[in-house]
Design an enzyme around this catalytic site. Sequence first.
Site, PDB file in Angstrom:
ATOM      1  N   GLY A  21       0.833  -1.197   0.000  1.00 57.62           N
ATOM      2  CA  GLY A  21       0.000   0.000   0.000  1.00 57.62           C
ATOM      3  C   GLY A  21       0.857   1.232   0.000  1.00 57.62           C
ATOM      4  O   GLY A  21       2.076   1.159  -0.180  1.00 57.62           O
ATOM      5  N   VAL A  74       3.252  -5.300   3.140  1.00 61.18           N
ATOM      6  CA  VAL A  74       2.753  -6.063   4.280  1.00 61.18           C
ATOM      7  C   VAL A  74       3.155  -7.523   4.104  1.00 61.18           C
ATOM      8  O   VAL A  74       3.015  -8.082   3.013  1.00 61.18           O
ATOM      9  CB  VAL A  74       1.214  -5.976   4.372  1.00 61.18           C
ATOM     10  CG1 VAL A  74       0.726  -6.619   5.659  1.00 61.18           C
ATOM     11  CG2 VAL A  74       0.764  -4.530   4.296  1.00 61.18           C
ATOM     12  N   ASP A 132      -9.128   7.310   3.957  1.00 57.18           N
ATOM     13  CA  ASP A 132      -8.775   6.420   2.865  1.00 57.18           C
ATOM     14  C   ASP A 132      -9.614   5.151   2.948  1.00 57.18           C
ATOM     15  O   ASP A 132      -9.096   4.053   2.871  1.00 57.18           O
ATOM     16  CB  ASP A 132      -7.276   6.109   2.896  1.00 57.18           C
ATOM     17  CG  ASP A 132      -6.786   5.570   1.546  1.00 57.18           C
ATOM     18  OD1 ASP A 132      -7.525   5.713   0.551  1.00 57.18           O
ATOM     19  OD2 ASP A 132      -5.694   4.997   1.505  1.00 57.18           O
TER      20      ASP A 132
END
Length: 793
Positions: free
Chosen positions: A518, A523, A629
């Site tokens: 992201g 991640v 977001d």
Amino acid sequence: MKSMASPVLYLILSLAFSFPLSSSTLDAMSKGTSLSIEKPEVLISPNGAFSAGFYSVGDNAFCFAIWFSNSRTVVWMANRDQPVNGKRSKLSLQKNGNILLTDAGKFTVWATNTVSLSSVQLSLYNTGNLVLRNLEGVILWESFDSPTDTLLPRQQLTRNTKLVSSSSHTNYSSGFYELFYDNDNLLRLLFNGPDVSSIYWPDPWLVSWETGRTSYNNSRIAVLNSLGNFSSSDDFNFMSNDYGAMLHRRLTLGYDGNIQLYSWEEERQTWVVSWQAIQRPCTIHGACGVNGLCSYVTGSSRKCSCLPGYKMKSSTDWSYGCEPEFDLSCNKNESDFLLLSHVEFYGYDFGLFPNYTFDQCTNLCLQACNCRAFQYTFRYDTGSWNCYPKTLLLNGYHSSYFIGDIYLKLPKSKYDSYVNHAEKFSLVCSNEGTIELARTYVKNRENGAVKFMLWFACGVGGLEVICIFVVWCLLIRTQKSLGADKQGYVIAATGFKSFTYAELKRATKGFTEEIGRGAWGAVYKGVLSDKRVAAIKRLNEADQGEGEFLAEVSIIGRINHMNLIEMWGYCANGKHRLLVYEYMEHGSLAENLSIGTLDWKKRFEIAQGIAKGLAYLHEECLEWVLHCDVKPQNILLDSNYHPKVADFGLSKLQNRGVIPNSTFSKMRGTRGYMAPEWIFNLPITSKVDVYSYGIVVLEMVTGKSPTRSVHDINEGVEIEHERLVTWVREKKNGEVANWIEDIIDPTMEGRCDMGKMEILVEMALQCVEEDKDTRPTMSQVVEMLLYHENDHH
Ligand SMILES: *[C@@H]1O[C@H](CO)[C@@H](O)[C@H](O)[C@H]1NC(C)=O
Ligand SMILES: *[C@@H]1O[C@H](CO)[C@@H](O)[C@H](O)[C@H]1NC(C)=O
Ligand SMILES: *[C@@H]1O[C@H](CO)[C@@H](O)[C@H](O)[C@H]1NC(C)=O
Ligand SMILES: *[C@@H]1O[C@H](CO)[C@@H](O)[C@H](O)[C@H]1NC(C)=O
Ligand SMILES: *[C@@H]1O[C@H](CO)[C@@H](O)[C@H](O)[C@H]1NC(C)=O
């Protein structure tokens, strides 16, 4: 005996004279010796960590105490409720083996009531335990058996002992809070106030198995080990977030009613909170007394105020609460009710009256002389309005997340003067919409070039404004703010801990299994040393200092809600910044929508869950956070497809106010979810999240992405709709009876509750109104969805 001790005392005295400013120290006391205040002597543990002696608690008032030598933090007191005079008071170890504390040479204030014919010794152990034992080593008495407000590592809390808080930061006498083993074998916190008492931890409405405790083990014993692991026989266990060998720790029941574990940070010479029992201090009973109301100010600090028409009883101590300024007459013609929204008072109902109309409830309270107010609440589970008349207004708190109203009984004659008061009053907690948030990126760069860049970027559609930022309630702390502890600790954390880089590298097998990427970094999936599966987010390198990072992380780490992703810990080694989250088995909502695993029921529940999570972020004043977001990539699903919102609060961890260069070139799909305020340079409020949420719901219902245009065949002509919203709106206004069937995700068709989907669409269309003021708040969305939960069965 006395003659044997004299040379020692003589030596001490001569030492005291050679160092007149410091007190002299003793290793141990034996029979016939005493400590007095005039010639300051202290017992010191062999490692020097602890001292025992007379501790000044006020003007010429002293308590016999044990404290940490370096910080002078008191861990135990013999006579906390009865300090002795500075003159001629002494602690003596008598020839019969008894220890006596006498005030001004006269009466006994405290005694151990021990007896020993053989010789005995009183010494302070390295653990902070003051022990009286005989030559055979038999312990006759120890301070660990009678704790005050602190438990030290290896000191047991048992069925015979309890912790009692001190009165205030400066007053060491017994306060109103107790930590003890209850009759059902559970460790609990009790508010034992001047008039009433009540349990507040674990949550009193939960039965033991819901709290994760067991009531079967009757041993009633709890201990904190030297590494920071606390375990209690009722299965209540926790680990310090700095688990491992540590110079000093202490578990203290504070005067504010919270239990906190403190670790001594050598570098900064300060105590740091490494665990605490209660995250939301307004849930601590008795905080603001009778007729008082607790509300959150900033961070975890709370503030007390009196209900309209009431005034503070004691000008300094909130535990005495507030008293009415009026004479509450029993004549039903002379009372009226004042509405206070989002206010709850726990307990003291004189009954539950289900399915009452508002008038019935009002009358009930008018008729009853001892009714002070009533709570009128809609119960979604029974689908009826419940009436709770209250005889006592205790444990009150204001939180805009609480959906429920209280109607306060006030004399009619004074009603008008209180209405204004109440209006002011409901603004105690920042009401979203009333506070305009600074747009960080505009603030930092007022120049035309950036404005042009922004417009340009919007124009080409490539801009992705990544904006998560955290805004604290901007309200000024009032003087009466409690909770702001003056002990100078730094991090107040839930249970999340600090990891080393090596640990996380090991957990992720060298950052091999990437599960997502992201704006903030990649991640990875990893398995922690305690076998928990985690999602480990490696943030892009930041030039933020470690302290700043820790401060932000501790804020995010404290946010705790079933629909928000839980942070387990962090790592800040050198340039490395990592965050450790719970791992979500079913990945993101975006993935699940694309592979069609979600039936209408799951989608409805997911919409509800996201709404609850966002409402919590927005409106629990404790942590007033905008997400900014919200998109399907940021909604994660656990093994039961329960949604959790991820990635909130992250912008604070990176350079806030700066749009990372990379986001200009990369599209990540946020464009379609952005509220018009961003483009039109309007004030940013929590309504931007409401907008994005509305888009996400439309996407869930229709299965169509807002980032692509919608192609529709109408009477043989293909029509392209640039925006998902306008397409749905046109369909809805198209006067076709089954318009909903036209728009829902074809993969759900036929097996779908059209009524529920219609509710979602109508709600979502309100959320995506261009004018932010006509959009509902997230908690109104929650209310709408809960209200319809039981419809259409
Ligand atoms: C400390 O608190 C106790 C009980 O609340 C009170 O009686 C006492 O006067 C206080 N002492 C001081 C020095 O304020
Ligand atoms: C902490 O104590 C509990 C209960 O005794 C135990 O189950 C757990 O394994 C301990 N944790 C560590 C890391 O020692
Ligand atoms: C009860 O708790 C004690 C102390 O934690 C533990 O040693 C003991 O094994 C427990 N008993 C049972 C039956 O679980
Ligand atoms: C209260 O109101 C009722 C009806 O309005 C009236 O009959 C009664 O006399 C009133 N009582 C008092 C004490 O004013
Ligand atoms: C509440 O009242 C309505 C109508 O008076 C009735 O249909 C309903 O069953 C009642 N609900 C409960 C929970 O008593």
